[in-house]
Design a protein around this motif. Structure first.
Motif, PDB file in Angstrom:
ATOM      1  N   UNK A  16       0.829  -1.207   0.000  1.00  0.00           N
ATOM      2  CA  UNK A  16       0.000   0.000   0.000  1.00  0.00           C
ATOM      3  C   UNK A  16       0.866   1.263   0.000  1.00  0.00           C
ATOM      4  N   UNK A  17       2.014   1.205   0.664  1.00  0.00           N
ATOM      5  CA  UNK A  17       2.940   2.343   0.656  1.00  0.00           C
ATOM      6  C   UNK A  17       3.561   2.513  -0.732  1.00  0.00           C
ATOM      7  N   UNK A  18       3.940   1.411  -1.346  1.00  0.00           N
ATOM      8  CA  UNK A  18       4.481   1.465  -2.706  1.00  0.00           C
ATOM      9  C   UNK A  18       3.443   2.045  -3.655  1.00  0.00           C
ATOM     10  N   UNK A  19       2.200   1.592  -3.499  1.00  0.00           N
ATOM     11  CA  UNK A  19       1.099   2.056  -4.349  1.00  0.00           C
ATOM     12  C   UNK A  19       0.882   3.561  -4.181  1.00  0.00           C
ATOM     13  N   UNK A  20       1.013   4.044  -2.962  1.00  0.00           N
ATOM     14  CA  UNK A  20       0.825   5.473  -2.716  1.00  0.00           C
ATOM     15  C   UNK A  20       1.908   6.292  -3.434  1.00  0.00           C
ATOM     16  N   UNK A  21       3.136   5.805  -3.436  1.00  0.00           N
ATOM     17  CA  UNK A  21       4.201   6.490  -4.175  1.00  0.00           C
ATOM     18  C   UNK A  21       3.919   6.451  -5.680  1.00  0.00           C
ATOM     19  N   UNK A  64      12.049   8.628  -6.842  1.00  0.00           N
ATOM     20  CA  UNK A  64      12.202   7.251  -6.367  1.00  0.00           C
ATOM     21  C   UNK A  64      13.488   7.079  -5.559  1.00  0.00           C
ATOM     22  N   UNK A  65      14.568   7.681  -6.015  1.00  0.00           N
ATOM     23  CA  UNK A  65      15.842   7.565  -5.297  1.00  0.00           C
ATOM     24  C   UNK A  65      15.782   8.204  -3.911  1.00  0.00           C
ATOM     25  N   UNK A  86      13.644   4.840   3.168  1.00  0.00           N
ATOM     26  CA  UNK A  86      13.352   3.473   3.555  1.00  0.00           C
ATOM     27  C   UNK A  86      13.103   2.513   2.402  1.00  0.00           C
ATOM     28  N   UNK A  87      13.139   3.004   1.169  1.00  0.00           N
ATOM     29  CA  UNK A  87      12.912   2.125   0.013  1.00  0.00           C
ATOM     30  C   UNK A  87      14.240   1.536  -0.449  1.00  0.00           C
ATOM     31  N   UNK A  88      14.267   0.200  -0.567  1.00  0.00           N
ATOM     32  CA  UNK A  88      15.481  -0.433  -1.066  1.00  0.00           C
ATOM     33  C   UNK A  88      15.467  -0.420  -2.599  1.00  0.00           C
TER      34      UNK A  88
END
Length: 132
Positions: free
Chosen positions: A4-9, A33-34, A38-40
């Protein structure tokens, strides 16, 4: 990071499609995106890839939306609802990893957070017609 967090981005990036040229959009997507805290690398790639795949199908997605709405063509919709619908329609039609019910539920949740009071019901109604 949760889906859901990925989807929000992804939603936030797609919102910019209406306001940027293709070259600017690609560059700004990469920058955004970079800088997601907290995003790998895998999550960054997932976001960027999905945004690009949706952007590549916007015309086709909009045609699907237009055939399932009466009195609300994509040209008249508010951009938040349109962006949410584009993301959900892509997931429903072309992303086998997302069940249709999940795509609809997540779209309604995004509408609750970012749209008007009428947004969640509108998004749900359009997607329910598409799901049939």
């Amino acid at each position: 990071m949760k889906r859901s967090e990925l989807r929000e981005h992804i939603f936030k990036l797609l919102f910019g499609v209406e306001f940027r040229e293709d070259a600017d959009f690609t560059e700004q997507t990469g920058t955004y995106v970079r800088e997601i805290e907290g995003a790998d690398e895998k999550e960054q790639e997932y976001i960027q890839t999905k945004v690009q795949r949706i952007a590549d199908r916007i015309q086709e997605i909009d045609e699907l939306i237009n055939t399932h709405t009466k009195g609300w063509k994509t040209s008249r919709m508010n951009k938040v609802d349109l962006t949410i619908l584009r993301l959900a329609v892509y997931e429903m039609k072309w992303d086998d990893s997302v069940p249709v019910g999940v795509a609809i539920n997540e779209a309604v949740e995004l509408a609750k957070k970012y749209s008007s009071d009428d947004g969640p019901a509108f998004v749900n109604g359009v997607l329910a017609k598409l799901a049939d």
